[in-house]
Each structure stands twice: as C-alpha cells, then as structure tokens.
Design an enzyme around this catalytic site. Structure first.
Site, PDB file in Angstrom:
ATOM      1  N   ASN A  11      31.047  34.838  32.411  1.00 35.57           N
ATOM      2  CA  ASN A  11      30.190  33.944  33.202  1.00 35.57           C
ATOM      3  C   ASN A  11      28.838  33.856  32.489  1.00 35.57           C
ATOM      4  OD1 ASN A  11      28.526  32.759  35.088  1.00 35.57           O
ATOM      5  ND2 ASN A  11      28.657  34.428  36.581  1.00 35.57           N
ATOM      6  N   LYS A  13      26.373  32.064  33.233  1.00 35.52           N
ATOM      7  CA  LYS A  13      25.257  31.770  34.145  1.00 35.52           C
ATOM      8  C   LYS A  13      24.407  30.632  33.560  1.00 35.52           C
ATOM      9  CE  LYS A  13      25.721  36.373  35.937  1.00 35.52           C
ATOM     10  NZ  LYS A  13      25.143  37.566  36.552  1.00 35.52           N
ATOM     11  N   HIS A  94      29.822  33.066  43.930  1.00 32.44           N
ATOM     12  CA  HIS A  94      29.117  34.130  43.210  1.00 32.44           C
ATOM     13  C   HIS A  94      27.918  34.591  44.038  1.00 32.44           C
ATOM     14  CE1 HIS A  94      26.736  36.229  40.223  1.00 32.44           C
ATOM     15  NE2 HIS A  94      27.851  36.361  39.537  1.00 32.44           N
ATOM     16  N   GLU A  96      25.003  35.270  43.303  1.00 31.03           N
ATOM     17  CA  GLU A  96      23.730  34.585  43.021  1.00 31.03           C
ATOM     18  C   GLU A  96      23.663  33.259  43.775  1.00 31.03           C
ATOM     19  OE1 GLU A  96      23.950  34.907  38.747  1.00 31.03           O
ATOM     20  OE2 GLU A  96      23.666  37.071  38.960  1.00 31.03           O
ATOM     21  N   GLU A 164      32.459  42.009  43.082  1.00 28.73           N
ATOM     22  CA  GLU A 164      31.226  42.243  42.332  1.00 28.73           C
ATOM     23  C   GLU A 164      30.162  42.814  43.263  1.00 28.73           C
ATOM     24  OE1 GLU A 164      30.954  39.564  38.662  1.00 28.73           O
ATOM     25  OE2 GLU A 164      30.388  38.315  40.343  1.00 28.73           O
ATOM     26  N   GLY A 170      24.053  42.795  36.584  1.00 26.36           N
ATOM     27  CA  GLY A 170      22.895  42.681  35.702  1.00 26.36           C
ATOM     28  C   GLY A 170      21.962  43.882  35.732  1.00 26.36           C
ATOM     29  N   SER A 209      27.997  44.640  35.455  1.00 23.60           N
ATOM     30  CA  SER A 209      27.624  45.484  34.323  1.00 23.60           C
ATOM     31  C   SER A 209      28.826  45.999  33.531  1.00 23.60           C
ATOM     32  CB  SER A 209      26.727  46.636  34.776  1.00 23.60           C
ATOM     33  OG  SER A 209      25.505  46.141  35.303  1.00 23.60           O
TER      34      SER A 209
END
Ligand code: PGA
Length: 249
Positions: A11, A13, A94, A96, A164, A170, A209
C-alpha cells in the site's frame, strides 16, 4: 483444511511518482520469480494505469473506491473506473480512511460490495486502536467491524480481510505473534460462522510495520495468509525480501 496461497500486498498510500515506477518494475520482476505467492501493489489513483502497464502481470490495486457506479460524486473514483485503469483489487476501510475521512462500517461495506460486483478483489481492513486494546476490547471491536463492513462475498476468493492494529501502522511496533494468532483465530471463527466452509478460503492478512526482518516470523503464525505492507512496500530493496519470506512459508 483449506490451503490458502499467501498474498503480499503493498500500500503506497499518498506516495509515489512516475519515477518511482522503477521500483515497481523491480518488484514485478521479483514477483514473477516468486512461486506460490500472490503479489500486488496499490499505488495512488493517478499511478494505477502506468503501473498496470509496467507490472508484467503482477496485480495492481487501488487504495479506495466509491460505492456508486457513476454520478455526481466530485473527487471520487468508481470500481469500474479502477478496473478500466488496470486495477485488479481495491483496499477499502483502511484505518487512515476510517480516521481521516470518518468512514464507518456501513459505507465500507457498500464500497466492498461495489468492488466485488465489478469483479475486483476487495481487501477489507479492520483493526483496533491502542486504547481499545489496552481496555481489553480488541477482539470485540474487530468482530464488530467485520460484522458491519464485510459484504457477502460472491466468490470467496475475491474477499480478503486485513487485520491492521492501528497502533502498529507506521510505528515500528508490531503486534506479538501470540496476539496476532489470537486475533486471526477470532477473525477466522467469524468468517466460518458467517460464510460456512467458504469462510475457510478467505485470506486474512496482517498489516502494521511488516518489514523484511519480521516477515518470516509473522508468516509462520497460524491463519496469517499474507501481509498488507505500507512503508516497506515503497522500494524493491525492502519489499522483495518480504515477498521471498512468503514463498514457501
Ligand atoms: P506500515 O503500514 O507497513 O507502514 O505500518 C501498513 C498499512 O497501513 O497498510
């Protein structure tokens, strides 16, 4: 007992450029050489078509999709548009997007339905926050997200779940193999309960991660059928070892 082929999806992003497609070409070459594992890269919308032209058969995906086929939805992109651009899959839900764009389970389910109806694979993301895990509610939260955001799959192989944990994305903080095993078992139980035997064919990815140095250990965990990789998918040097770790895992 179903044998599920591992899937390693990158991904990108809001990163990447035409110049960065050099990395994609190198990843695609390694993906062709890797046997027994599916590999995909999800670049920003603007790079899907040029990425698909260079992917040499490796799957290219999107990071989001609108639920409608077309219409007055300024700034959005439909599943049919993604397919025409060369995408074979789309990530929806996701964390985010759940956090930044306020997306909820019902919207995510409609997006996933649009993706599947268009003949693309849908990767539906779920995961708890740090606070939710600390308060002992991780499994409850993820189970509720699954109940609300998973569509009824039309062909089970087309639906993929990505677990996730938000606090692992991250941050360099990876969930422990024991916690991942516990959560993936809970997700599998939910899938089997809802879809019957077909739930055993749905792949469950871990994300958060994932790096070259922890991938092998993660892929050895029961019910981890691959990975959704953010930062480490941007370069072939970091991503290819993760793909290789999935080969024969
Ligand atoms: P990360 O991101 O690998 O950079 O933690 C994972 C993701 O958001 O899918």
């Amino acid at each position: 007992m179903h044998v599920r082929r591992k899937l390693v999806a990158g991904n990108w992003k809001m990163n990447g450029s035409i110049a960065a497609l050099q990395e994609l070409s190198a990843i695609a070459a390694a993906a062709r050489a890797a046997s027994g594992v599916d590999v995909a890269i999800c670049p920003p919308f603007t790079l899907i078509a040029p990425a698909a032209a260079r992917s040499g058969g490796m799957a290219i995906g999107a990071q989001d999709c609108h639920w409608a086929a077309s219409g007055a939805h300024t700034g959005n992109v439909s599943a049919a548009m993604l397919k025409e651009a060369g995408a074979r899959l789309a990530i929806v839900g996701h964390s985010e997007r759940r956090a930044d764009e306020g997306e909820g389970d019902d919207l995510i389910r409609r997006k996933a339905e649009a993706v599947l109806a268009t003949g693309l694979q849908a990767i539906v993301c779920v995961g708890e926050t740090d606070e939710q895990r600390r308060s002992g509610r991780a499994i409850e939260v993820v189970t509720a997200q699954l109940a609300g955001s998973l569509p009824d799959p039309r062909g089970e192989a087309e639906l993929v779940v990505a677990y996730e944990p938000v606090w692992a994305i991250g941050t360099g903080n990876v969930a422990t193999p024991a916690d991942i095993a516990e959560m993936h078992a809970a997700i599998r139980a939910h899938l089997l309960g809802r879809f019957g035997d077909a739930g055993g064919r749905i792949r469950i990815l871990y994300g958060g991660s994932v790096k070259a140095d922890n991938a092998r250990e993660l892929f050895a965990v029961a019910d981890v059928d691959g990975a959704l990789v953010g930062g480490a998918s941007l370069t072939a040097a970091q991503f290819v070892p993760i793909v290789e770790a999935a080969t024969g895992a």
